[in-house]
Design a protein around this motif. Structure first.
Motif, short mmCIF file in Angstrom:
data_model
loop_
_atom_site.label_atom_id
_atom_site.label_comp_id
_atom_site.label_asym_id
_atom_site.label_seq_id
_atom_site.Cartn_x
_atom_site.Cartn_y
_atom_site.Cartn_z
N ILE A 142 41.27 -31.20 27.16
CA ILE A 142 41.37 -29.80 27.58
C ILE A 142 42.02 -28.99 26.46
CG2 ILE A 142 42.26 -28.15 29.26
CD1 ILE A 142 40.17 -30.00 30.43
N GLU A 143 43.27 -29.29 26.15
CA GLU A 143 43.96 -28.60 25.06
C GLU A 143 43.61 -29.18 23.69
OE1 GLU A 143 45.14 -26.42 27.97
OE2 GLU A 143 45.76 -28.51 28.15
N TRP A 144 43.15 -30.41 23.65
CA TRP A 144 42.71 -30.99 22.38
C TRP A 144 41.74 -32.12 22.68
CZ3 TRP A 144 46.82 -33.37 24.67
CH2 TRP A 144 46.89 -34.76 24.59
N HIS A 145 41.04 -32.55 21.63
CA HIS A 145 40.12 -33.68 21.73
C HIS A 145 40.53 -34.73 20.71
CE1 HIS A 145 37.25 -31.62 24.39
NE2 HIS A 145 37.59 -30.53 23.71
N ASP A 146 40.38 -35.97 21.06
CA ASP A 146 40.68 -37.08 20.16
C ASP A 146 39.94 -36.84 18.85
OD1 ASP A 146 40.84 -39.47 18.77
OD2 ASP A 146 40.40 -40.73 20.50
N SER A 147 40.67 -36.79 17.75
CA SER A 147 40.06 -36.48 16.45
C SER A 147 39.00 -37.51 16.07
CB SER A 147 41.13 -36.42 15.36
OG SER A 147 41.76 -37.69 15.20
N ARG A 148 39.11 -38.72 16.59
CA ARG A 148 38.15 -39.76 16.24
C ARG A 148 36.78 -39.50 16.85
NH1 ARG A 148 36.39 -44.54 18.59
NH2 ARG A 148 37.71 -44.09 20.40
N THR A 149 36.74 -38.87 18.03
CA THR A 149 35.46 -38.66 18.72
C THR A 149 34.99 -37.22 18.69
OG1 THR A 149 36.66 -38.40 20.83
CG2 THR A 149 35.87 -40.61 20.28
N ALA A 150 35.83 -36.29 18.20
CA ALA A 150 35.42 -34.88 18.13
C ALA A 150 34.30 -34.72 17.10
CB ALA A 150 36.60 -34.01 17.75
N TRP A 151 33.34 -33.85 17.41
CA TRP A 151 32.19 -33.67 16.52
C TRP A 151 32.55 -32.90 15.27
CZ3 TRP A 151 27.84 -36.28 16.77
CH2 TRP A 151 27.43 -36.82 17.99
N THR A 152 33.37 -31.85 15.42
CA THR A 152 33.72 -31.01 14.28
C THR A 152 35.20 -30.67 14.34
OG1 THR A 152 33.41 -28.83 15.33
CG2 THR A 152 31.42 -29.94 14.49
N ASP A 153 35.70 -30.05 13.25
CA ASP A 153 37.11 -29.67 13.21
C ASP A 153 37.44 -28.55 14.19
OD1 ASP A 153 37.45 -31.57 11.29
OD2 ASP A 153 37.64 -30.18 9.60
N HIS A 154 36.42 -27.88 14.73
CA HIS A 154 36.67 -26.86 15.75
C HIS A 154 37.28 -27.49 17.00
CE1 HIS A 154 34.76 -23.51 13.69
NE2 HIS A 154 33.77 -24.32 13.36
N ASP A 155 37.01 -28.76 17.23
CA ASP A 155 37.55 -29.45 18.40
C ASP A 155 38.76 -30.31 18.06
OD1 ASP A 155 35.74 -28.50 20.32
OD2 ASP A 155 34.22 -29.95 19.67
N ARG A 156 39.24 -30.21 16.83
CA ARG A 156 40.43 -30.95 16.41
C ARG A 156 41.60 -29.99 16.28
NH1 ARG A 156 36.25 -33.41 13.00
NH2 ARG A 156 35.88 -35.53 13.78
N VAL A 157 42.80 -30.54 16.39
CA VAL A 157 44.00 -29.70 16.35
C VAL A 157 45.13 -30.51 15.75
CG1 VAL A 157 44.75 -30.35 18.68
CG2 VAL A 157 45.45 -28.15 17.74
N THR A 158 46.03 -29.84 15.04
CA THR A 158 47.20 -30.50 14.47
C THR A 158 48.37 -30.38 15.46
OG1 THR A 158 48.07 -28.51 13.39
CG2 THR A 158 46.42 -29.82 12.17
N PRO A 159 49.42 -31.18 15.28
CA PRO A 159 50.58 -31.06 16.18
C PRO A 159 51.16 -29.65 16.22
CG PRO A 159 50.72 -33.11 14.95
CD PRO A 159 49.56 -32.33 14.37
N LYS A 160 51.27 -29.01 15.07
CA LYS A 160 51.83 -27.65 15.06
C LYS A 160 50.92 -26.68 15.80
CE LYS A 160 54.10 -24.32 12.01
NZ LYS A 160 53.56 -23.10 12.64
N GLU A 161 49.61 -26.79 15.60
CA GLU A 161 48.68 -25.91 16.29
C GLU A 161 48.70 -26.15 17.80
OE1 GLU A 161 45.36 -25.50 12.68
OE2 GLU A 161 45.10 -26.99 14.27
N LEU A 162 49.04 -27.36 18.21
CA LEU A 162 49.11 -27.71 19.62
C LEU A 162 50.41 -27.25 20.27
CD1 LEU A 162 47.56 -29.18 21.90
CD2 LEU A 162 48.63 -31.32 21.11
N GLY A 163 51.30 -26.68 19.47
CA GLY A 163 52.57 -26.23 20.01
C GLY A 163 53.63 -27.32 20.04
#
Length: 404
Positions: free
Chosen positions: A240-261
């Protein structure tokens, strides 16, 4: 094959809806009655129980256990002493979040890590020559969350040790003759505890909790109520708030810890004194200021919401169930300007009596009190409603962290 949890045999007897979703291959109750709001208020005003058994559980032991986890987890595991627990994230080499979970430290060389997705394979890939033993113990245990302002009163009748248990403290105890591990943790943003129970003794322990909770109005609650509770608490949810970076299709669905709050976890990263998988990429992000997003809370302008609906001949909706889609955020009320963010989770908060949400916005717009405009749908059309950014969590009672 869909499985059931160690508590299912008893909990299904208390479920008059029999509506379930799938969580890690297990049945997980959406609600136990026709009105999940009643389950929600049981947690906010009294006490409720939630079956968290589908969480994966991995035991990490050995002389290098601390150093091993410290090289993988975003949170500083070395600062988590025996008898304590810590919420943490872990990332890929590019600094994007893979998953989150809680580390429970039982001794100098013994940890338990819970996670929403399987983690044993990833841990094994990073073991190398370190002196650690890794074991998936998911099926050996049930987990039961006891949450709400009366949770301590309920459990103190069974486990006196909870009376003095600090926030994120962990203690080994017994319910009757059954050994359990009790932690002062949870996913509701309220006073609460979680019990790790041997699978074969799960139902007797649950029965004891239900009996102790009877004078306090204890009732089980499902995922529908939990979603409202965790949004009020400002707690992110995977997929919901993020997607597992290993399975996300693009960086649009990835997030860093800082970006995640979750930038508060990054102590020692900017100055390079602490290293873990992804820390070098995160350090560059912090030093160069390249974060794409900032996470914030948003609160809907109730007068604008009411006007929008009444002008359309509708009663203003106040639905505590989370919406199943994202909503765009724009800087202008006309909805013609640039998109400056999006709302990941949104619901009506019964305790706050406001529509609230978790959102991702451009970093310059995250300061509390910033007025933005959220797209919403009504009568098959798109409309704009004013929202104001707010600090998270929305609901943060003193009892959650107060010293006993």
């Amino acid at each position: 094959m869909i499985r059931t949890t160690p508590f299912h045999a008893r909990l299904t007897e208390l479920n008059d809806q029999h509506l379930y979703t799938h969580w890690s291959g297990h049945l997980s109750a959406l609600r136990y009655s026709s009105a999940p709001k009643h389950e929600y208020f049981a947690v906010r005003n009294g006490v409720g129980v939630f079956d968290t058994s589908p969480l994966f559980k991995c035991r990490i032991t050995g002389p290098d256990a601390e150093a091993f986890l410290a090289g993988l987890m975003v949170r500083d595991v070395a600062a988590c002493r025996p008898g304590r627990a810590a919420y943490t994230l872990w990332c890929d080499d590019r600094g994007y979040v893979r998953d989150d979970g809680v580390v429970f430290r039982h001794g100098e060389r013994e940890f338990l890590l819970t996670s929403a997705r399987p983690v044993l394979g990833w841990l094994t890939d990073h073991r190398h020559r370190m002196r650690v033993d890794l074991e998936d113990v998911t099926d050996e245990h049930g987990m039961l969350a006891v949450q709400g302002p009366r949770s301590r009163d309920v459990l103190a009748a069974l486990v006196p040790e909870v009376t003095d248990l600090r926030y994120f403290g962990v203690v080994e105890a017994k319910v009757g003759s059954v050994p359990v591990v009790v932690s002062r943790t949870g996913y509701t943003g309220d006073l609460g505890f979680e019990l790790l129970v041997p699978a074969e003794d799960a139902v007797p322990v649950l029965d004891a909790v239900l009996e102790a909770g009877r004078p306090h109005g204890l009732r089980p609650f499902g995922e529908d109520a939990l979603m409202t509770l965790r949004i009020e608490a400002g707690l992110p949810l995977g997929d919901i708030e993020w997607h597992d970076s290993r399975t996300a299709w693009t960086d649009h669905d990835r997030v860093t810890p800082k970006e995640l709050g979750q930038g508060w976890m990054l102590k020692g990263v900017r100055d390079g004194t602490r290293r873990f998988v992804g820390s070098q990429a995160i350090r560059r992000e912090l030093v160069d200021g390249t974060s794409r997003w900032a996470t914030t809370g948003i609160v809907v302008d109730w007068a604008d919401w009411d006007r929008l609906h009444r002008d359309a001949g509708e009663l203003p909706t106040k639905d505590p169930e989370q919406l199943g889609w994202e909503q765009w955020l724009r800087a202008d009320a006309e909805g013609v300007g640039e998109q400056v963010g999006y709302v990941t989770s949104f619901c009506y908060s019964p305790v706050l009596q406001r529509h609230i949400g978790l959102a991702r916005v451009r970093p310059g717009l995250a300061d509390p009190g910033t007025v933005l405009h959220m797209e919403t749908t009504l009568h098959h059309g798109t409309h704009m409603v004013a929202v104001t950014t707010a600090r998270l969590p929305f609901f943060n009672p003193a009892r959650k962290t107060a010293t006993p």
